[in-house]
Design a protein around this motif. Structure first.
Motif, PDB file in Angstrom:
ATOM      1  N   VAL A  10      25.476 -42.103  -7.705  1.00 12.66           N
ATOM      2  CA  VAL A  10      25.678 -41.548  -6.368  1.00 12.66           C
ATOM      3  C   VAL A  10      26.778 -40.497  -6.396  1.00 12.66           C
ATOM      4  N   ALA A  11      27.867 -40.778  -7.078  1.00 12.98           N
ATOM      5  CA  ALA A  11      28.960 -39.804  -7.175  1.00 12.98           C
ATOM      6  C   ALA A  11      28.490 -38.545  -7.875  1.00 12.98           C
ATOM      7  N   ALA A  12      27.705 -38.691  -8.913  1.00 14.52           N
ATOM      8  CA  ALA A  12      27.197 -37.526  -9.643  1.00 14.52           C
ATOM      9  C   ALA A  12      26.240 -36.718  -8.785  1.00 14.52           C
ATOM     10  N   LEU A  13      25.456 -37.380  -7.974  1.00 13.37           N
ATOM     11  CA  LEU A  13      24.509 -36.668  -7.117  1.00 13.37           C
ATOM     12  C   LEU A  13      25.233 -35.748  -6.147  1.00 13.37           C
ATOM     13  N   PHE A  14      26.294 -36.237  -5.563  1.00 10.39           N
ATOM     14  CA  PHE A  14      27.015 -35.415  -4.602  1.00 10.39           C
ATOM     15  C   PHE A  14      27.823 -34.330  -5.289  1.00 10.39           C
ATOM     16  N   ALA A  15      28.093 -34.480  -6.563  1.00 13.70           N
ATOM     17  CA  ALA A  15      28.813 -33.450  -7.307  1.00 13.70           C
ATOM     18  C   ALA A  15      27.868 -32.373  -7.821  1.00 13.70           C
ATOM     19  N   THR A  16      26.577 -32.656  -7.835  1.00 12.85           N
ATOM     20  CA  THR A  16      25.578 -31.718  -8.332  1.00 12.85           C
ATOM     21  C   THR A  16      25.225 -30.727  -7.241  1.00 12.85           C
ATOM     22  N   PRO A  17      25.300 -29.435  -7.519  1.00 15.18           N
ATOM     23  CA  PRO A  17      25.048 -28.426  -6.492  1.00 15.18           C
ATOM     24  C   PRO A  17      23.724 -28.580  -5.756  1.00 15.18           C
ATOM     25  N   VAL A  37      11.594 -31.190  -3.673  1.00 16.79           N
ATOM     26  CA  VAL A  37      11.999 -29.967  -4.364  1.00 16.79           C
ATOM     27  C   VAL A  37      11.261 -28.761  -3.777  1.00 16.79           C
ATOM     28  N   GLN A  38       9.961 -28.925  -3.514  1.00 16.35           N
ATOM     29  CA  GLN A  38       9.194 -27.811  -2.952  1.00 16.35           C
ATOM     30  C   GLN A  38       9.623 -27.470  -1.534  1.00 16.35           C
ATOM     31  N   ALA A  39      10.153 -28.426  -0.800  1.00 13.45           N
ATOM     32  CA  ALA A  39      10.668 -28.125   0.538  1.00 13.45           C
ATOM     33  C   ALA A  39      11.860 -27.177   0.444  1.00 13.45           C
ATOM     34  N   ALA A  40      12.667 -27.329  -0.601  1.00 12.58           N
ATOM     35  CA  ALA A  40      13.830 -26.465  -0.802  1.00 12.58           C
ATOM     36  C   ALA A  40      13.467 -25.189  -1.550  1.00 12.58           C
ATOM     37  N   PHE A  41      12.508 -25.305  -2.461  1.00 12.30           N
ATOM     38  CA  PHE A  41      12.103 -24.176  -3.304  1.00 12.30           C
ATOM     39  C   PHE A  41      10.573 -24.076  -3.298  1.00 12.30           C
ATOM     40  N   PRO A  42       9.996 -23.491  -2.256  1.00  9.21           N
ATOM     41  CA  PRO A  42       8.527 -23.460  -2.115  1.00  9.21           C
ATOM     42  C   PRO A  42       7.797 -22.785  -3.272  1.00  9.21           C
ATOM     43  N   GLU A  43       8.476 -21.918  -3.984  1.00  5.47           N
ATOM     44  CA  GLU A  43       7.830 -21.210  -5.086  1.00  5.47           C
ATOM     45  C   GLU A  43       7.648 -22.079  -6.332  1.00  5.47           C
ATOM     46  N   LEU A  44       8.295 -23.232  -6.388  1.00  2.07           N
ATOM     47  CA  LEU A  44       8.202 -24.108  -7.542  1.00  2.07           C
ATOM     48  C   LEU A  44       6.852 -24.828  -7.532  1.00  2.07           C
ATOM     49  N   ASP A  45       6.130 -24.746  -8.640  1.00  2.00           N
ATOM     50  CA  ASP A  45       4.814 -25.395  -8.696  1.00  2.00           C
ATOM     51  C   ASP A  45       4.885 -26.731  -9.430  1.00  2.00           C
ATOM     52  N   ALA A  67      19.890 -30.590 -16.209  1.00  2.00           N
ATOM     53  CA  ALA A  67      19.268 -29.936 -17.365  1.00  2.00           C
ATOM     54  C   ALA A  67      18.381 -28.777 -16.917  1.00  2.00           C
ATOM     55  N   ALA A  68      17.637 -28.972 -15.834  1.00  2.00           N
ATOM     56  CA  ALA A  68      16.763 -27.916 -15.313  1.00  2.00           C
ATOM     57  C   ALA A  68      17.580 -26.727 -14.821  1.00  2.00           C
ATOM     58  N   GLN A  69      18.704 -27.003 -14.177  1.00  4.46           N
ATOM     59  CA  GLN A  69      19.565 -25.928 -13.695  1.00  4.46           C
ATOM     60  C   GLN A  69      20.196 -25.182 -14.867  1.00  4.46           C
ATOM     61  N   THR A  70      20.650 -25.899 -15.868  1.00  6.42           N
ATOM     62  CA  THR A  70      21.242 -25.282 -17.055  1.00  6.42           C
ATOM     63  C   THR A  70      20.220 -24.403 -17.772  1.00  6.42           C
ATOM     64  N   ALA A  71      18.960 -24.857 -17.811  1.00  8.49           N
ATOM     65  CA  ALA A  71      17.893 -24.113 -18.479  1.00  8.49           C
ATOM     66  C   ALA A  71      17.367 -22.961 -17.621  1.00  8.49           C
ATOM     67  N   GLY A  72      17.824 -22.888 -16.381  1.00 11.02           N
ATOM     68  CA  GLY A  72      17.354 -21.824 -15.489  1.00 11.02           C
ATOM     69  C   GLY A  72      15.998 -22.103 -14.865  1.00 11.02           C
ATOM     70  N   LEU A  73      15.535 -23.351 -14.955  1.00  9.62           N
ATOM     71  CA  LEU A  73      14.250 -23.725 -14.374  1.00  9.62           C
ATOM     72  C   LEU A  73      14.350 -24.043 -12.893  1.00  9.62           C
ATOM     73  N   LEU A  74      15.541 -24.365 -12.444  1.00  9.86           N
ATOM     74  CA  LEU A  74      15.773 -24.768 -11.076  1.00  9.86           C
ATOM     75  C   LEU A  74      17.065 -24.106 -10.594  1.00  9.86           C
ATOM     76  N   PRO A  75      16.994 -23.371  -9.490  1.00  9.68           N
ATOM     77  CA  PRO A  75      18.221 -22.723  -9.012  1.00  9.68           C
ATOM     78  C   PRO A  75      19.216 -23.730  -8.470  1.00  9.68           C
ATOM     79  N   GLU A  76      20.473 -23.360  -8.533  1.00 13.65           N
ATOM     80  CA  GLU A  76      21.513 -24.177  -7.922  1.00 13.65           C
ATOM     81  C   GLU A  76      21.657 -23.740  -6.470  1.00 13.65           C
ATOM     82  N   THR A  77      21.938 -24.697  -5.612  1.00 14.36           N
ATOM     83  CA  THR A  77      22.229 -24.362  -4.219  1.00 14.36           C
ATOM     84  C   THR A  77      23.707 -24.575  -4.017  1.00 14.36           C
ATOM     85  N   ASP A  78      24.305 -23.748  -3.189  1.00 20.43           N
ATOM     86  CA  ASP A  78      25.733 -23.901  -2.965  1.00 20.43           C
ATOM     87  C   ASP A  78      26.061 -23.998  -1.489  1.00 20.43           C
ATOM     88  N   SER A  79      25.039 -24.260  -0.673  1.00 22.11           N
ATOM     89  CA  SER A  79      25.313 -24.421   0.760  1.00 22.11           C
ATOM     90  C   SER A  79      24.587 -25.619   1.288  1.00 22.11           C
TER      91      SER A  79
END
Length: 79
Positions: A10-17, A37-45, A67-79
């Motif tokens: 739970v702590a890690a989840l809230f620390a993850t962007p 995930v698709q609700a936040a990123f509709p372009e993701l298939d 891992a997906a964010q580090t690999a550039g497969l999933l964008p980070e959100t900051d808001s």
């Protein structure tokens, strides 16, 4: 005992962007489904989601999201 195992997750989840927006994990269960995930990123298939789901359990946990964010497969959100 189960509580002590879930507290770090739970702590890690809230620390993850990706979870920082507070709306990606719609049901607050600590993992992300394809629909969440698709609700936040509709372009993701579905194929991209499957590629990120390293343990093939049908959801993304905090390690898979990181891992997906580090690999550039999933964008980070900051808001």
């Amino acid at each position: 005992m189960k509580l002590f195992k879930t507290l770090p997750l739970v702590a890690a989840l809230f620390a993850t962007p990706l979870w920082a927006a507070g709306q990606v994990d719609a049901n607050a269960d600590g993992v992300l489904t394809l629909e969440e995930v698709q609700a936040a990123f509709p372009e993701l298939d579905a194929d991209s989601f499957v590629a990120m789901d390293q343990n093939a359990d049908g959801v993304l946990d905090v390690d898979e999201v990181s891992a997906a964010q580090t690999a550039g497969l999933l964008p980070e959100t900051d808001s």
